[in-house]
Design an enzyme around this catalytic site. Structure first.
Site, short mmCIF file in Angstrom:
data_model
loop_
_atom_site.label_atom_id
_atom_site.label_comp_id
_atom_site.label_asym_id
_atom_site.label_seq_id
_atom_site.Cartn_x
_atom_site.Cartn_y
_atom_site.Cartn_z
N HIS A 349 50.07 41.03 41.97
CA HIS A 349 48.98 40.48 41.80
C HIS A 349 47.86 40.99 40.95
CE1 HIS A 349 48.73 37.46 45.07
NE2 HIS A 349 49.56 38.48 45.59
N LYS A 537 32.93 34.76 44.37
CA LYS A 537 33.94 35.48 44.11
C LYS A 537 33.69 36.78 44.58
CE LYS A 537 34.66 33.86 39.98
NZ LYS A 537 35.94 33.49 40.12
N ARG A 538 34.44 37.90 44.67
CA ARG A 538 34.24 39.36 44.80
C ARG A 538 33.55 39.64 43.62
NH1 ARG A 538 36.75 42.83 48.40
NH2 ARG A 538 35.14 44.23 47.67
N THR A 647 41.83 31.30 42.49
CA THR A 647 41.94 30.35 43.38
C THR A 647 40.80 29.49 43.59
OG1 THR A 647 41.76 31.74 45.28
CG2 THR A 647 44.12 31.41 44.38
N LYS A 651 39.73 25.48 44.08
CA LYS A 651 38.95 24.79 44.85
C LYS A 651 37.83 23.92 44.31
CE LYS A 651 39.71 28.89 47.59
NZ LYS A 651 38.98 30.16 47.95
#
Ligand SMILES: *Cc1c(COP(=O)(O)O)cnc(C)c1O
Length: 803
Positions: A349, A537-538, A647, A651
């Site tokens: 990842h 997001k983070r 990701t 979305k």
């Protein structure tokens, strides 16, 4: 068993009875939480036959066990009702009873067993494999505390524990009978008898009991129910070396106590290692126990089981499997290794090398003495193999070996001990194969492959965007739910004014819903006709929320100093959501900066008709369900080459947002699919970033001196421009940008400003914009995890579908 969900009337009766019997109260006195539990209980009973049957049918089939430290499931109630095909019946019954189904759904707490993208991916995978009737099951830890709850206090992030399990978790089933004792510490004694047979004894071990809790994963209207197994650490009855009962209990409770709120580097190493071994070992042993019961041998294990490891966190599966085969089954090393290598597949990842897991021997060896000696032996044999091929001092040996400089390199162990290694987007896999893991790819030419990530359209459209679902129904029908490539059918309607109008209304409705939620929770008022420009997001430097923030300062400066700018600037609302790891000082400063900017621009009457900024508190899956459909612009602005896939970008796209982004991760594939007119790309590409890094020639200070806009903004960080903070508050941010700027914020800034101006102008041509929006949905079918899972199955797993 009669099906109580066949119609609203029977369900109503069953529901009222369930409530009254459980709580010994009249229905009219029950509260929403009790109603939620009654509903969950009835649904779990309803799917129990399918669950049992799925397990039976699968028993002798080849199956996949997906091991992941994280499953960011969010709420399960809505998804479960929809997948079980009973949502409409329940809704109708609730309306008859005067209940609000939304309110009841909201009583479920998010299962926040993950940090962000990696954990959410695993959750989307679970939904898709069940929908596709693939026998795939999850393995994870039953953390008592999930990802922390975030509050913003005085502009700063403050973390609170997420006690998601404090009440009953309706979906889970505890399976005491399948509990497994896991040994830690102690030492190993080897005995060789006169025939040369080796016996291994683990002496003085401290045992922890791993207890599984199974959660059903319901397939979409197909009677398939898979399992997500969550392991919990409890005291074991095997007292050998508990070293004082109190200490023992305290330490073991910690193992399944909480999720590490850090997805890039490791903290609290020993505890984290215990977590990894606990769920890897328990998971594998439970599977092997079942396998042996069925076949009496492990010789055919690799025909029947795949252990898929999501990132390197469960890599200890490899030496654990070797331990079982060699120590317990008395198998020859070579044969055991052959089986192990054919059972394990690994997904990588990250390419950030600092995020590749390494365990110091000095920590791993005392904690897992047998696992360590097995890992050492795997490494010894692998080194011999490499030396035979490349020569004793070849660089390949140094690069690929598993143990070096006192550290165990988990990615190397995962590559060597598996039959498949995949990246998560085309660009990411290309970088792995061509640069980061080139030596391995040369050595194992057929092992590396790409599987571009996805999202489940059932949660991210079907459940989250009713207006879009209705447009799709009226244009292309419902076939897209089973086959998302059918979304392309929308292309026929891109110029249809009535469909454009409906897209416009859909966005407005979703933006109003988000605006309402933000107003209710944080009191900030957003104009739903403004551009909703969203980055959620983070919080990480490479994701460059900071660049977004600096750009807002730039817009503010322009609006203030050149009033004529206001005539052609469409009002813009910037929405952020992000959690920073509690120890990540710089990331937390960026949160403070965003909130400080919000404070300034939202309260300036000169600009606040044009510009609003809001940082939403506690961004999580449930929040994302309201956010994703509400975006006009999707911010995907990471430094090229740093984001493996992303990701969130998918979305947003599926819900009709236009991406403003760099050619990074899956953005590259989004751009290829929609074409350059339907995305706003800016900044350096991955090659440019890589060569600029390699040249060591970047000096951000030059940009500060040359570009008056950049100079102005950086000076404003520390010159008293902000009212309610001391001048030194953002000193580190300024210094970091001027002295290092590791992620090229200033380098890409000009290009980003131009891209933003282009997007603002584009938005004002309504018909063209809506067309782009429709094209984005139409082309997003590729990003369903149904496609991703079919590819995993075709190339890696080779499973037969159930039925
Ligand atoms: C999808 C999702 C993510 C991943 O977002 P990226 O933009 O891909 O980093 C993180 N957190 C939540 C809650 C999500 O739903």
């Amino acid at each position: 068993m009669t099906n109580i969900f066949t119609n609203a009337k029977t369900f109503e009766q069953a529901f009222v009875t369930q409530l009254e019997n459980t709580y010994a109260i009249d229905f009219k006195d029950s509260n929403a939480y009790q109603q939620y539990l009654a509903l969950g209980t009835l649904l779990k009973e309803h799917i129990s036959t399918d669950w049992k049957n799925t397990n039976k049918i699968e028993a002798d089939k080849r199956q996949v066990y997906y091991f992941s430290m994280e499953f960011l499931m969010g709420r399960m109630i809505t998804n479960n009702l929809m997948n079980a095909g009973v949502y409409d019946v329940v809704k109708e019954a609730f309306t008859n009873l005067g209940l609000d189904i939304n309110e009841i759904e909201h009583k479920e707490t998010d299962a926040g067993l993950g940090n962000g993208g990696l954990g959410r991916l695993a959750a989307c995978f679970m939904d898709s494999v069940a929908a596709l009737a693939l026998p795939v099951h999850g393995n994870c830890i039953r953390y008592r505390y999930g990802f922390f709850k975030q509050k913003i206090e005085n502009g700063y992030q403050v973390e609170y524990p997420d006690r998601w399990l404090k009440d009953i978790h309706v979906w889970e089933v505890r399976r005491d009978e399948e509990a497994i004792d896991i040994p830690f510490y102690g030492h190993i004694e080897l005995h060789v008898d006169e025939k040369g047979k080796l016996t291994v004894y683990h002496k003085n071990a401290e045992y922890v009991k791993a207890v599984p809790y199974d959660v059903p994963i319901i397939g979409y209207k197909n009677e398939v129910v898979n399992t997500l197994r969550l392991w919990s650490a409890e005291p074991s009855d095997r007292y050998e070396n508990q070293g004082g009962t109190f200490e023992y209990h305290k330490k073991l409770r910690q193992i399944s106590e909480m999720l590490y709120p850090n997805d890039e580097t490791d903290e609290g190493k020993i505890l984290r290692l215990k977590q990894q071994y606990l769920f890897s070992s328990a998971g594998v042993n439970a599977i092997i126990r079942k396998h042996k019961k069925l076949y009496g041998t492990l010789e055919n294990l690799s025909e029947k089981a795949v252990f898929h490891i999501n990132d390197t966190h469960p890599t200890l599966i490899i030496p654990e499997l070797m331990r079982i085969l060699v120590d317990e089954e008395n198998m020859e090393w070579e044969k055991a290794w052959e089986i192990t290598r054919h059972c394990v597949a690994y997904t990588n990842h990250t390419i950030l090398s600092e995020a590749l897991e390494k365990w110091p021997i000095r920590l791993l060896q005392p904690l897992l003495p047998r696992i360590y000696t097995i890992t050492e032996e795997i490494n010894r044999r692998f080194e011999l193999e490499l030396k035979a091929k490349f020569g004793d001092y070849a660089k390949q040996v140094e690069e690929m070996c598993i143990i070096k400089n006192g550290m165990i390199h988990m990615a190397n162990l995962a590559i060597v001990g598996s039959f498949s290694v995949n990246g998560v987007a085309q660009l990411h896999t290309d970088i792995l194969k061509g640069i980061e893991m080139k030596t391995f790819n040369d050595y194992y030419p057929n092992k590396f492959n790409n599987k571009t990530n996805g999202i489940t359209h059932r949660r991210w459209v079907l459940q989250s965007n009713p207006e879009l679902v209705s447009i799709l129904k009226d244009t292309i029908g419902e076939g897209w739910i089973k086959d998302t490539t059918k979304l392309e059918g929308l292309l026929k309607f891109v110029d249809d004014k009535s469909i454009q109008k409906r897209y416009d209304e859909m966005k407005l409705a979703r933006k109003q819903a988000l605006a309402k939620k933000i107003f209710k929770e944080q009191g900030v008022e957003l104009d739903p006709t403004s551009i909703f420009d969203i980055q959620v997001k983070r919080l990480h430097e490479y994701k460059r929320q900071l660049m977004n923030a600096l750009h807002i300062m730039h817009i503010y400066n322009e609006l203030k100093t050149n009033p004529e700018v206001r005539n052609h600037f469409h009002p813009h609302s910037f929405i952020f959501g992000a959690k920073a790891a509690p120890t990540y000082y710089f990331a937390k400063k960026v949160i403070k900066l965003i909130n400080t900017i919000a404070d300034k621009v939202n309260n300036d009457p000169d600009t606040n008709k044009f510009l609003k900024v809001v940082f939403v508190e506690d961004y999580n899956v449930t929040y994302a369900e309201t956010i994703m459909p509400a975006a006009d612009l999707s911010e995907q602005i990471s430094t090229a080459s740093k984001e493996a896939s992303g990701t969130g970008n998918m979305k947003f796209m599926m819900n009709g947002a236009i991406t403003i982004g760099t050619l990074d991760g899956a953005n590259v594939e989004i751009a290829e699919l929609v074409g350059n007119d339907n995305i706003v790309i800016f900044g350096m590409n991955a090659e440019e970033v890589t060569s600029l890094m390699a040249s060591h020639s970047y000096n951000p200070y030059d940009l500060y001196e040359k570009d008056p806009h950049i100079k102005r903004i950086l000076d404003q960080l520390t010159n008293g421009f902000f009212d309610n903070v001391p001048n030194h508050e953002f000193e580190e941010i300024r210094r970091n940008l001027l002295e290092r700027d590791t992620y090229f914020v200033l380098k890409d800034f000009r290009s980003y400003v131009m891209a933003q101006a282009k997007a603002n102008k584009m938005y004002q041509n309504r018909s063209e914009w809506l067309k782009k929006s429709i094209i984005n949905t139409a082309k997003s079918g590729f990003f369903s995890t149904d496609r991703t899972m079919e590819e995993y199955n075709r190339d890696i797993w080779h499973l037969e579908k159930i039925k």
